[in-house]
Design an enzyme around this catalytic site. Structure first.
Site, short mmCIF file in Angstrom:
data_model
loop_
_atom_site.label_atom_id
_atom_site.label_comp_id
_atom_site.label_asym_id
_atom_site.label_seq_id
_atom_site.Cartn_x
_atom_site.Cartn_y
_atom_site.Cartn_z
N GLU A 96 0.89 -1.17 0.00
CA GLU A 96 0.00 0.00 0.00
C GLU A 96 0.92 1.21 0.00
OE1 GLU A 96 -1.74 3.05 0.93
OE2 GLU A 96 -2.04 2.25 2.94
N CYS A 122 -1.76 8.98 2.78
CA CYS A 122 -1.56 8.48 1.41
C CYS A 122 -2.82 8.79 0.60
CB CYS A 122 -1.18 7.01 1.39
SG CYS A 122 -2.26 6.01 2.35
C1 UN1 Z 1 -2.76 6.09 5.04
O1 UN1 Z 1 -2.64 7.30 4.81
O2 UN1 Z 1 -1.78 5.33 4.98
O3 UN1 Z 1 -8.55 6.73 4.23
C2 UN1 Z 1 -4.03 5.47 5.49
C3 UN1 Z 1 -7.91 7.36 5.06
C4 UN1 Z 1 -7.55 6.67 6.35
C5 UN1 Z 1 -6.37 5.79 6.18
C6 UN1 Z 1 -5.20 6.40 5.49
N1 UN1 Z 1 -8.67 5.88 6.79
O4 UN1 Z 1 -7.57 8.53 4.91
#
Ligand code: UN1
Length: 517
Positions: free
Chosen positions: A269, A303
């Protein structure tokens, strides 16, 4: 300890979580072995030293992998619902410790306290999900082509799962993996980010205590600490059949190569370059809320953060004015103070990357709409507080193609049909999250259709960040292709076995083959 720390109850939180000034994993029963160099954790909130954690050496790692491998042999024998029951007890502790853990996440990582609590809530939610799942690890049955035969498939635990997680979600991503892997019957070894080692220690303390109090074998939840060299011990280790890695695309490519070289499995990921398309039919008020939260939430370090806003020329000026206006209302400061929207970046390297992105976009011909800059003076002593910035840019700019983990939003204009916007949205190497703002059903459905968004997540009338745990989470292209969290993501933590049983007195062969002796 820091004044900020004491005024926001950090000291009490650390105490409650069993995190000390120096932490090492040599004490028994913790399933964490680390006797190497000390890693210091400084808070980006006030620049103060929070505590130290010693790193895992090669010898320590051997102890960890042996404990996990042995523990797995016992754990896999426990019926899945009983494993689920232990995860439920772990979740009781998370509920009890939600506030101190959320506070530590906020103080060590720099996200707002609300977001710190939200992150712990994601842990609680995935544990609930996993408990239910522990009674639903279903395989299919199928009809055999041979008479008197039965065919079905079953899922068995995989073994020791290696988890590498990033600083930005220092606790939630670990539990997305562990909660599922544990009910699936696996043992987990976790290497959290060296930028947030104390949150890892806090989580390990909780898990180790709950597992041991409930008679689980040693080694089901293990921690290793240190930099990428410690992660490498797992990626090259054949005793670890699955590596689940969250972080940059650069890191993911190294991990993928290493693990593929030994034919291990990976769940990756990685980076995103997420966009919101704003069509002439968009609700402007909701667009602004979604885009601003997406771009500046967690200081642009998710992310899933919104990096690009692709706006139709007919509403471009309206959206531009509204969003520039909204940026004037953003309060930047201590994330533990609930009046602030945006806290600091994780460290000074991140600040450099942020500044570099702003220089680069100007060099490439972009136009700054909301000035950036590093904040100085009282409350900003850590040097990590920056102003969220907006630049008008073009999708083909090198810097726009690149994921900068900071609150820099690029405004891109499209004209004509929605297809043009979709082409821009898909015209990057990453494929994590995407969104469209429109009240037009045709546009919404086209965005979600086979020729629409190429991302793992595609939303209508909400932003790119803040996904719920119930859906599979991850993305395509350079995002790595893995899926964590909800839906059927659990399957990667298990091995599938197809079983054919003959209950006749004959031995008929498949495909009608005759082999008479
Ligand atoms: C991440 O930034 O690695 O969807 C995860 C989202 C959060 C998870 C982000 N529930 O922004």
């Amino acid at each position: 300890m820091a004044t900020v720390a004491s005024s926001f109850g950090i000291e009490e939180a650390l105490k409650e979580l069993g995190v000390n000034e120096t932490n090492n994993g040599t004490s028994t029963g913790k399933n964490w072995f680390s006797s190497g160099e000390e890693i210091a954790s400084y808070s980006p909130v006030d620049g103060k030293l929070i505590g130290k954690v010693s790193a895992t050496t090669k010898e320590d790692y051997e102890k960890v992998i042996t404990t996990a491998t042995e523990g797995f042999k016992e754990w896999r024998q426990l019926p899945a619902p009983q494993r689920g029951e232990i995860v439920r007890k772990f979740n009781d502790e998370l509920r009890r410790l939600k506030e101190p853990l959320g506070k530590l996440v906020s103080y060590e990582m720099g996200k707002s306290y609300q977001e710190g609590l939200g992150e712990v809530q994601e842990m609680i939610d995935i544990c609930d999900f996993a408990v239910g799942l522990s009674r639903q690890l279903h395989g299919l049955t199928m009809h055999s082509e041979r008479p008197g035969h039965r065919m079905y498939e079953q899922y068995h635990p995989l073994g020791v799962v290696g988890i590498i997680s990033a600083f930005n979600f220092p606790v939630a991503v670990w539990s997305w993996n562990t909660a599922l892997a544990w009910v699936c019957g696996d043992a987990c070894i976790w290497k959290g980010s060296e930028k947030t080692p104390l949150t890892s220690v806090a989580c390990q303390n909780i898990a180790a205590r709950v597992f041991s109090e409930n008679g689980a074998p040693e080694g089901i939840s293990c921690l290793i600490t240190g930099d990428y060299t410690v992660g490498e011990m797992m990626t090259k280790d054949e005793r670890v059949p699955l590596i689940s890695a969250t972080g940059s695309t650069r890191m993911g490519k190294i991990v993928a190569k290493k693990v593929a070289g030994r034919l291990g499995k990976t769940l990756l990921e990685l980076g995103g370059n997420n966009a919101i398309i704003v069509t002439p039919d968009a609700d402007i008020k909701n667009t602004v809320i979604g885009a601003v939260f997406g771009a500046v939430g967690t200081c642009g370090q998710r992310c899933t953060s919104t990096r690009r806003l692709i706006v139709h020329e007919d509403v471009y000026d309206k959206v531009k004015d509204a969003i520039v206006d909204a940026y004037q209302q953003i309060k930047i400061g201590n994330p533990l103070d609930e009046n602030n929207h945006v806290g600091p970046l994780i460290d000074k390297d991140a600040v450099k990357n942020y500044q570099n992105a702003l220089d680069k976009v100007v060099e490439e011909g972009g136009n700054i709409l909301v000035e950036g800059g590093v904040l100085e003076g009282e409350g900003y002593e850590s040097g990590c507080y920056v102003k969220p910035a907006i630049a008008e840019a073009k999708n083909e700019f090198e810097i726009v193609q690149h994921e900068t983990f900071a609150p820099v939003l690029y405004l891109l204009k499209y004209s004509g049909d929605l297809e043009n916007a979709i082409e821009i949205q898909n015209g990057v190497r990453q494929g994590l999250s995407s969104a469209i703002m429109t009240n037009n059903l045709r546009e919404a459905e086209r965005f979600l259709s086979v020729a629409g968004s190429d991302c793992g997540i595609a939303n209508v009338n909400i932003g790119t960040s803040g996904a719920e745990i119930g859906g599979a989470f991850g993305g395509e292209k350079e995002t790595g292709g893995g899926r964590e969290s909800g839906s059927d993501a659990w399957k990667i933590y298990m091995r599938r076995q197809t079983n054919t049983i003959n209950y006749t007195t004959e031995l008929p062969l498949a495909q009608g083959i005759k082999f008479d002796l």
